[in-house]
Design a protein around this motif. Structure first.
Motif, PDB file in Angstrom:
ATOM      1  N   THR A 136       1.061  -1.109  -0.181  1.00 48.60           N
ATOM      2  CA  THR A 136      -0.052  -0.172  -0.113  1.00 48.60           C
ATOM      3  C   THR A 136       0.719   1.265   0.074  1.00 48.60           C
ATOM      4  O   THR A 136       0.789   2.148   0.981  1.00 48.60           O
ATOM      5  CB  THR A 136      -1.009  -0.043   1.318  1.00 48.60           C
ATOM      6  N   TYR A 137       1.879   1.225  -1.059  1.00 52.96           N
ATOM      7  CA  TYR A 137       2.623   2.417  -1.013  1.00 52.96           C
ATOM      8  C   TYR A 137       1.827   3.879  -1.214  1.00 52.96           C
ATOM      9  O   TYR A 137       0.534   3.890  -1.514  1.00 52.96           O
ATOM     10  CB  TYR A 137       3.664   2.259  -2.225  1.00 52.96           C
ATOM     11  N   ASN A 138       2.450   4.823  -1.282  1.00 54.14           N
ATOM     12  CA  ASN A 138       2.025   6.103  -1.296  1.00 54.14           C
ATOM     13  C   ASN A 138       0.866   6.311  -2.453  1.00 54.14           C
ATOM     14  O   ASN A 138      -0.223   7.117  -2.384  1.00 54.14           O
ATOM     15  CB  ASN A 138       3.078   7.109  -1.470  1.00 54.14           C
ATOM     16  N   ALA A 139       1.376   5.942  -3.636  1.00 55.26           N
ATOM     17  CA  ALA A 139       0.340   6.002  -4.819  1.00 55.26           C
ATOM     18  C   ALA A 139      -0.708   5.182  -4.839  1.00 55.26           C
ATOM     19  O   ALA A 139      -1.473   5.326  -5.738  1.00 55.26           O
ATOM     20  CB  ALA A 139       1.387   6.075  -6.094  1.00 55.26           C
ATOM     21  N   VAL A 140      -0.994   4.181  -4.054  1.00 53.02           N
ATOM     22  CA  VAL A 140      -1.978   3.260  -4.159  1.00 53.02           C
ATOM     23  C   VAL A 140      -3.125   4.154  -3.523  1.00 53.02           C
ATOM     24  O   VAL A 140      -2.895   4.418  -2.320  1.00 53.02           O
ATOM     25  CB  VAL A 140      -1.731   2.088  -3.238  1.00 53.02           C
ATOM     26  N   PRO A 141      -4.292   3.998  -4.212  1.00 49.00           N
ATOM     27  CA  PRO A 141      -5.365   5.317  -3.655  1.00 49.00           C
ATOM     28  C   PRO A 141      -6.163   4.462  -2.562  1.00 49.00           C
ATOM     29  O   PRO A 141      -6.164   3.161  -2.502  1.00 49.00           O
ATOM     30  CB  PRO A 141      -6.120   5.473  -4.739  1.00 49.00           C
ATOM     31  N   GLN A 142      -6.614   5.434  -1.602  1.00 48.00           N
ATOM     32  CA  GLN A 142      -7.452   4.697  -0.722  1.00 48.00           C
ATOM     33  C   GLN A 142      -8.556   4.001  -1.246  1.00 48.00           C
ATOM     34  O   GLN A 142      -9.176   2.898  -0.566  1.00 48.00           O
ATOM     35  CB  GLN A 142      -8.064   5.919   0.427  1.00 48.00           C
ATOM     36  N   GLU A 143      -9.368   4.348  -2.169  1.00 48.54           N
ATOM     37  CA  GLU A 143     -10.357   3.598  -2.993  1.00 48.54           C
ATOM     38  C   GLU A 143      -9.696   1.990  -3.235  1.00 48.54           C
ATOM     39  O   GLU A 143     -10.560   1.207  -3.092  1.00 48.54           O
ATOM     40  CB  GLU A 143     -10.423   4.055  -4.521  1.00 48.54           C
ATOM     41  N   ALA A 144      -8.644   1.849  -3.600  1.00 45.02           N
ATOM     42  CA  ALA A 144      -7.887   0.521  -3.863  1.00 45.02           C
ATOM     43  C   ALA A 144      -7.935  -0.288  -2.410  1.00 45.02           C
ATOM     44  O   ALA A 144      -8.412  -1.360  -2.452  1.00 45.02           O
ATOM     45  CB  ALA A 144      -6.770   0.502  -4.432  1.00 45.02           C
ATOM     46  N   CYS A 145      -7.633   0.104  -1.508  1.00 50.60           N
ATOM     47  CA  CYS A 145      -7.700  -0.481  -0.205  1.00 50.60           C
ATOM     48  C   CYS A 145      -8.940  -0.537   0.571  1.00 50.60           C
ATOM     49  O   CYS A 145      -9.218  -1.672   1.209  1.00 50.60           O
ATOM     50  CB  CYS A 145      -6.709   0.446   1.055  1.00 50.60           C
ATOM     51  N   LEU A 146     -10.001   0.184   0.194  1.00 51.41           N
ATOM     52  CA  LEU A 146     -11.111   0.148   0.763  1.00 51.41           C
ATOM     53  C   LEU A 146     -11.899  -1.051  -0.208  1.00 51.41           C
ATOM     54  O   LEU A 146     -12.543  -2.077   0.433  1.00 51.41           O
ATOM     55  CB  LEU A 146     -11.937   1.307   0.333  1.00 51.41           C
ATOM     56  N   ALA A 147     -11.622  -1.353  -1.472  1.00 50.30           N
ATOM     57  CA  ALA A 147     -12.070  -2.490  -2.343  1.00 50.30           C
ATOM     58  C   ALA A 147     -11.518  -3.515  -1.788  1.00 50.30           C
ATOM     59  O   ALA A 147     -12.226  -4.788  -1.819  1.00 50.30           O
ATOM     60  CB  ALA A 147     -11.887  -1.970  -3.605  1.00 50.30           C
ATOM     61  N   LEU A 148     -10.416  -3.693  -1.772  1.00 52.79           N
ATOM     62  CA  LEU A 148      -9.753  -4.869  -0.944  1.00 52.79           C
ATOM     63  C   LEU A 148     -10.246  -5.229   0.368  1.00 52.79           C
ATOM     64  O   LEU A 148     -10.719  -6.361   0.529  1.00 52.79           O
ATOM     65  CB  LEU A 148      -8.155  -4.850  -0.818  1.00 52.79           C
ATOM     66  N   SER A 149     -10.488  -4.443   1.044  1.00 48.96           N
ATOM     67  CA  SER A 149     -11.080  -4.965   2.454  1.00 48.96           C
ATOM     68  C   SER A 149     -12.561  -5.322   2.236  1.00 48.96           C
ATOM     69  O   SER A 149     -13.052  -6.339   2.967  1.00 48.96           O
ATOM     70  CB  SER A 149     -11.236  -3.653   3.448  1.00 48.96           C
ATOM     71  N   GLU A 150     -13.255  -4.778   1.279  1.00 48.22           N
ATOM     72  CA  GLU A 150     -14.708  -5.145   1.341  1.00 48.22           C
ATOM     73  C   GLU A 150     -14.687  -6.471   0.475  1.00 48.22           C
ATOM     74  O   GLU A 150     -15.490  -7.356   0.841  1.00 48.22           O
ATOM     75  CB  GLU A 150     -15.325  -4.454   0.377  1.00 48.22           C
ATOM     76  N   PHE A 151     -13.644  -6.651  -0.404  1.00 49.73           N
ATOM     77  CA  PHE A 151     -13.469  -8.135  -1.281  1.00 49.73           C
ATOM     78  C   PHE A 151     -13.132  -9.324  -0.200  1.00 49.73           C
ATOM     79  O   PHE A 151     -13.346 -10.282  -0.106  1.00 49.73           O
ATOM     80  CB  PHE A 151     -12.467  -8.094  -2.115  1.00 49.73           C
ATOM     81  N   MET A 152     -12.201  -8.841   0.934  1.00 48.50           N
ATOM     82  CA  MET A 152     -11.802  -9.731   1.965  1.00 48.50           C
ATOM     83  C   MET A 152     -13.106 -10.108   2.835  1.00 48.50           C
ATOM     84  O   MET A 152     -13.140 -11.277   2.987  1.00 48.50           O
ATOM     85  CB  MET A 152     -10.726  -9.137   2.979  1.00 48.50           C
ATOM     86  N   LYS A 153     -14.008  -9.256   3.296  1.00 51.62           N
ATOM     87  CA  LYS A 153     -15.022  -9.500   4.020  1.00 51.62           C
ATOM     88  C   LYS A 153     -16.166 -10.338   2.992  1.00 51.62           C
ATOM     89  O   LYS A 153     -16.551 -11.467   3.686  1.00 51.62           O
ATOM     90  CB  LYS A 153     -15.668  -8.124   4.371  1.00 51.62           C
ATOM     91  N   GLN A 154     -16.285 -10.164   1.863  1.00 56.81           N
ATOM     92  CA  GLN A 154     -17.212 -11.000   1.189  1.00 56.81           C
ATOM     93  C   GLN A 154     -16.620 -12.273   0.768  1.00 56.81           C
ATOM     94  O   GLN A 154     -17.666 -13.226   0.965  1.00 56.81           O
ATOM     95  CB  GLN A 154     -17.327 -10.100  -0.386  1.00 56.81           C
ATOM     96  N   PHE A 155     -15.417 -12.359   0.695  1.00 52.21           N
ATOM     97  CA  PHE A 155     -14.765 -13.758   0.486  1.00 52.21           C
ATOM     98  C   PHE A 155     -15.152 -14.661   1.677  1.00 52.21           C
ATOM     99  O   PHE A 155     -15.299 -15.788   1.561  1.00 52.21           O
ATOM    100  CB  PHE A 155     -13.334 -13.465   0.232  1.00 52.21           C
TER     101      PHE A 155
END
Length: 365
Positions: free
Chosen positions: A341-360
């Motif tokens: 999750t380096y500087n240029a990775v947007p918060q949108e990407a991290c939110l999407a990943l957390s939601e994917f993890m929960k759904q999985f």
């Protein structure tokens, strides 16, 4: 779930995500840089136009990172891996030792290179616990006459990161900050030498930054091949030979982008928020996701975790790719999963990943 404003969610460990705005600006300037009629990649590194780009990048780095006046900044090539050898060649006299704090694969590699040139020892290590934590260091951990102490500030493979750097007194401290440089403010004056490959938070691969205290340079060994001598590059303003001109241009553009985000304090706050989204999904999973790093040593740059078995892990990674997530495989040496999750990775990407993890988890728990 799939990304709306970009092709993928890029969680690669390096080379890693670059700011979209920087890439778009580079695209616009690619064939005609500053009305020269040429690309930045075609300009002579001795030209005034390129010299301005070069010097602006150095000035911007010094300002953003609050580098004191008694430090030099040089741009090198060869990555952090070449620094593993250059450091002992320049700074390890035959009658002294170098102490290495062992926190992962990169400190192991740095230690190995040092043994070709002199004597080195382990100040402390967390290897016995699969590098799950950052070991505690005290004055009794090292020797007063050591040539230097070396640490790796962030460990990409194992997902650990120093929260507070050790006090080494009169013994010089050297830091490999390849994977978390410019991700937060630090006290540069604690270090005699900081080095970092650019390909995580500073730009594309091909550029290595070294920040060196002037008093430390004065102690350097002069019997070193020209290109492996830091003083060669300091005296020539990193222009002794042809530098990575495009990489340095991109580094300067990334630094401009960091300024526009509000500087390192703003970047650090954003990085904490991004990492929290993913760590919360892990911590609230009741053991479905198991983090590798001990909580007090968790990295904000590389989040490492496992699932309950290999089959489930393979399924998670395969479905993640289908949903547009790239680079979530753990390092080949340890397996598992890793979100960088380096500087240029947007918060949108991290939110999407957390939601994917929960759904999985809901589907497979």
């Amino acid at each position: 779930m799939k990304p709306l404003n970009q092709n993928v969610y890029n969680f690669n460990a390096g080379p890693s995500a670059l700011p979209t705005a920087v890439l778009e600006n580079a695209q616009q300037e690619l064939t005609n840089f500053q009305s020269t009629g040429m690309s930045i990649m075609e300009l002579s590194h001795r030209s005034k136009t390129y010299e301005n780009v070069h010097n602006e990048a150095i000035t911007r780095l010094k300002k953003l990172f609050s580098i004191p006046e008694n430090y030099e900044v040089v741009f090198l090539q060869g990555g952090a891996s070449l620094q593993f050898a250059m450091i002992p060649m320049n700074f390890l006299p035959k009658d002294t030792k170098a102490g290495y704090i062992m926190t992962g694969s990169w400190s192991e590699k740095a230690f190995k290179e040092t043994t070709f040139f002199g004597e080195a020892y382990h100040v402390a290590s967390s290897k016995e616990d699969q590098y799950r934590y950052i070991p505690e260091i005290s004055a009794s951990s090292f020797h007063e006459n050591d040539a230097y102490i070396h640490l790796t500030s962030n460990n990409t493979i194992y997902g650990t990161q120093w929260k507070e750097f050790p006090e080494t007194g009169q013994v010089p401290l050297i830091g490999d900050m390849s994977s978390d440089i410019m991700s937060k403010p630090i006290d540069v004056s604690k270090f005699d030498l900081i080095y970092a490959g650019a390909q995580k938070n500073l730009g594309p691969s091909g550029v290595t930054v070294a920040i060196i205290k002037k008093e430390f340079i004065e102690k350097a060994n002069n019997d070193v091949p020209t290109m492996l001598d830091y003083q060669t590059h300091i005296k020539s303003n990193s222009l002794y030979n042809t530098p990575s001109t495009f990489g340095i241009y991109m580094l300067g553009e990334v630094l401009k982008w960091i300024e526009l985000q509000g500087g390192l304090n703003a970047v650090a706050a954003n990085n904490e928020e991004k990492a929290k989204l993913i760590y919360d999904a892990m911590d609230e999973s009741n053991g479905f996701y198991v983090g590798h790093a001990r909580k007090d040593s968790r990295s904000l740059m590389n989040i490492t975790f496992r699932l309950q078995n290999d089959e489930l892990e393979k399924k998670f990674l395969a479905e993640a790719v289908e949903e547009g997530f790239v680079g979530l495989n753990g390092h080949r040496s340890v397996g598992g999963c890793r979100a960088s999750t380096y500087n240029a990775v947007p918060q949108e990407a991290c939110l999407a990943l957390s939601e994917f993890m929960k759904q999985f988890q809901q589907k497979n728990g």
